[in-house]
Design a protein around this motif. Sequence first.
Motif, PDB file in Angstrom:
ATOM      1  N   ILE A 192       0.797  -0.843  -0.003  1.00  0.00           N
ATOM      2  CA  ILE A 192      -0.237  -0.024   0.213  1.00  0.00           C
ATOM      3  C   ILE A 192       0.654   1.283  -0.358  1.00  0.00           C
ATOM      4  O   ILE A 192       1.957   1.092   0.367  1.00  0.00           O
ATOM      5  CB  ILE A 192      -1.337   0.127   1.062  1.00  0.00           C
ATOM      6  N   VAL A 193       0.713   2.354  -0.024  1.00  0.00           N
ATOM      7  CA  VAL A 193       1.086   3.372  -0.664  1.00  0.00           C
ATOM      8  C   VAL A 193      -0.008   4.671  -0.093  1.00  0.00           C
ATOM      9  O   VAL A 193      -0.645   4.412  -0.061  1.00  0.00           O
ATOM     10  CB  VAL A 193       1.734   3.997  -2.246  1.00  0.00           C
ATOM     11  N   ARG A 194       0.877   5.071   0.533  1.00  0.00           N
ATOM     12  CA  ARG A 194      -0.046   6.714   1.506  1.00  0.00           C
ATOM     13  C   ARG A 194       0.121   7.862   0.598  1.00  0.00           C
ATOM     14  O   ARG A 194       1.106   8.491  -0.173  1.00  0.00           O
ATOM     15  CB  ARG A 194       0.925   7.586   2.665  1.00  0.00           C
ATOM     16  N   PRO A 195      -0.929   7.719   0.227  1.00  0.00           N
ATOM     17  CA  PRO A 195      -1.922   9.042  -1.195  1.00  0.00           C
ATOM     18  C   PRO A 195      -0.768  10.277  -0.922  1.00  0.00           C
ATOM     19  O   PRO A 195      -0.767  11.385  -2.214  1.00  0.00           O
ATOM     20  CB  PRO A 195      -3.077   8.481  -1.642  1.00  0.00           C
ATOM     21  N   GLU A 196      -0.946  10.947   0.377  1.00  0.00           N
ATOM     22  CA  GLU A 196      -0.238  12.117   0.207  1.00  0.00           C
ATOM     23  C   GLU A 196       1.180  12.578   0.141  1.00  0.00           C
ATOM     24  O   GLU A 196       1.073  13.574   0.274  1.00  0.00           O
ATOM     25  CB  GLU A 196      -0.909  12.797   1.471  1.00  0.00           C
ATOM     26  N   PHE A 197       1.803  11.268   0.002  1.00  0.00           N
ATOM     27  CA  PHE A 197       3.282  11.343   0.598  1.00  0.00           C
ATOM     28  C   PHE A 197       3.998  10.449  -1.366  1.00  0.00           C
ATOM     29  O   PHE A 197       4.585  11.373  -2.026  1.00  0.00           O
ATOM     30  CB  PHE A 197       3.748  10.818   1.163  1.00  0.00           C
ATOM     31  N   GLY A 198       2.551   9.750  -1.508  1.00  0.00           N
ATOM     32  CA  GLY A 198       2.994   9.225  -2.678  1.00  0.00           C
ATOM     33  C   GLY A 198       4.330   8.312  -2.458  1.00  0.00           C
ATOM     34  O   GLY A 198       5.432   8.832  -2.054  1.00  0.00           O
ATOM     35  N   ARG A 199       4.771   6.974  -3.524  1.00  0.00           N
ATOM     36  CA  ARG A 199       5.704   6.210  -3.250  1.00  0.00           C
ATOM     37  C   ARG A 199       6.343   5.466  -2.371  1.00  0.00           C
ATOM     38  O   ARG A 199       7.599   5.762  -1.931  1.00  0.00           O
ATOM     39  CB  ARG A 199       6.838   6.682  -4.200  1.00  0.00           C
ATOM     40  N   VAL A 200       5.437   5.951  -1.145  1.00  0.00           N
ATOM     41  CA  VAL A 200       6.204   5.078   0.002  1.00  0.00           C
ATOM     42  C   VAL A 200       5.592   4.259   0.127  1.00  0.00           C
ATOM     43  O   VAL A 200       4.637   3.876   1.634  1.00  0.00           O
ATOM     44  CB  VAL A 200       5.391   6.501   1.033  1.00  0.00           C
ATOM     45  N   TYR A 201       5.423   3.255   0.477  1.00  0.00           N
ATOM     46  CA  TYR A 201       5.192   1.546   0.339  1.00  0.00           C
ATOM     47  C   TYR A 201       5.893   0.805   2.108  1.00  0.00           C
ATOM     48  O   TYR A 201       6.551   1.146   2.199  1.00  0.00           O
ATOM     49  CB  TYR A 201       5.635   0.639  -0.919  1.00  0.00           C
ATOM     50  N   SER A 202       4.172   0.784   2.386  1.00  0.00           N
ATOM     51  CA  SER A 202       4.792  -0.375   3.715  1.00  0.00           C
ATOM     52  C   SER A 202       4.249  -1.278   3.967  1.00  0.00           C
ATOM     53  O   SER A 202       5.034  -1.876   3.019  1.00  0.00           O
ATOM     54  CB  SER A 202       3.918   0.993   4.807  1.00  0.00           C
ATOM     55  N   LEU A 203       3.051  -1.517   4.769  1.00  0.00           N
ATOM     56  CA  LEU A 203       2.962  -2.614   5.118  1.00  0.00           C
ATOM     57  C   LEU A 203       1.746  -3.421   4.118  1.00  0.00           C
ATOM     58  O   LEU A 203       1.309  -3.157   2.736  1.00  0.00           O
ATOM     59  CB  LEU A 203       1.712  -2.605   6.227  1.00  0.00           C
ATOM     60  N   PRO A 204       1.515  -5.014   3.573  1.00  0.00           N
ATOM     61  CA  PRO A 204       1.146  -5.511   2.906  1.00  0.00           C
ATOM     62  C   PRO A 204      -0.211  -5.321   2.664  1.00  0.00           C
ATOM     63  O   PRO A 204      -1.229  -5.164   3.982  1.00  0.00           O
ATOM     64  CB  PRO A 204       1.323  -7.116   3.867  1.00  0.00           C
ATOM     65  N   ILE A 205      -0.763  -5.701   2.067  1.00  0.00           N
ATOM     66  CA  ILE A 205      -2.691  -5.069   1.896  1.00  0.00           C
ATOM     67  C   ILE A 205      -3.379  -5.806   2.577  1.00  0.00           C
ATOM     68  O   ILE A 205      -4.141  -5.496   3.303  1.00  0.00           O
ATOM     69  CB  ILE A 205      -3.288  -5.223   0.350  1.00  0.00           C
ATOM     70  N   THR A 206      -2.689  -7.297   2.807  1.00  0.00           N
ATOM     71  CA  THR A 206      -4.020  -8.061   3.474  1.00  0.00           C
ATOM     72  C   THR A 206      -3.406  -7.868   4.971  1.00  0.00           C
ATOM     73  O   THR A 206      -4.194  -8.834   5.638  1.00  0.00           O
ATOM     74  CB  THR A 206      -3.003  -9.532   2.971  1.00  0.00           C
ATOM     75  N   THR A 207      -2.487  -7.634   6.016  1.00  0.00           N
ATOM     76  CA  THR A 207      -2.383  -7.387   7.009  1.00  0.00           C
ATOM     77  C   THR A 207      -3.629  -5.905   7.559  1.00  0.00           C
ATOM     78  O   THR A 207      -3.484  -6.245   8.507  1.00  0.00           O
ATOM     79  CB  THR A 207      -1.328  -6.906   7.711  1.00  0.00           C
ATOM     80  N   ILE A 208      -3.893  -4.905   6.148  1.00  0.00           N
ATOM     81  CA  ILE A 208      -5.082  -4.018   6.783  1.00  0.00           C
ATOM     82  C   ILE A 208      -6.158  -4.406   7.124  1.00  0.00           C
ATOM     83  O   ILE A 208      -7.077  -5.401   6.127  1.00  0.00           O
ATOM     84  CB  ILE A 208      -5.047  -3.465   5.783  1.00  0.00           C
TER      85      ILE A 208
END
Length: 208
Positions: A192-208
């Motif tokens: 996933i990525v924070r839309p206000e920063f862009g290009r900052v990938y973080s946690l797997p979608i499956t954990t959200i």
Amino acid sequence: MKVIVKFAAFVLILGLATADATDSSSGQSGQGGLQMGNTDGISGYQLTCFASPPSTSPKPRRYDIMDMGYERMFHGWVDVQGQGAANDYCRIVGDKGKFFLACALAGTEGESETNYKSNATRFDIGYTNTWYMRDEDGDGRDDYCRCIGTDASNMGVVCTKAGPNGFYGSPEQGGAELTFSPTGLLSCKNRIVRPEFGRVYSLPITTI
């Protein structure tokens, strides 16, 4: 006692300075200032005022927007006009199956809320929580980027470029909707990525 006061001739020159305005005493070009000097060496003085051209302020944000977009899809303040300020409000609008990206441009209060948009017929918004807007090609305008693809072998981040008349792929702008892929951002599976920063990938979608 009779006092005689004699006034020397004064010349007042008021005007806007041009780019080559030069201080007579220093010979240096300037953007604004004040010059004072003796006009004939004896009896007269000259006062010259010149001012810098007014700076261009960013167009203001709109606060008359009624359609704020879908809460669970991309929405936020960005800069698609390239004015150096995130004052354009962009979001996903439309009906199910016909979502598209539209912006209410800064400085257009009272006008259409979708006066800058993508292809409204069919727009690929990307996988949930992988979207963001950021100037990925260095032209000063924020592009819409997201993860697309059918499986791990062909998934990748692809951007829709923001142009002068709308997003690429729209009738107003033309070009390809899937315009380019940011360098070094080909893998996006289960991220996933924070839309206000862009290009900052973080946690797997499956954990959200």
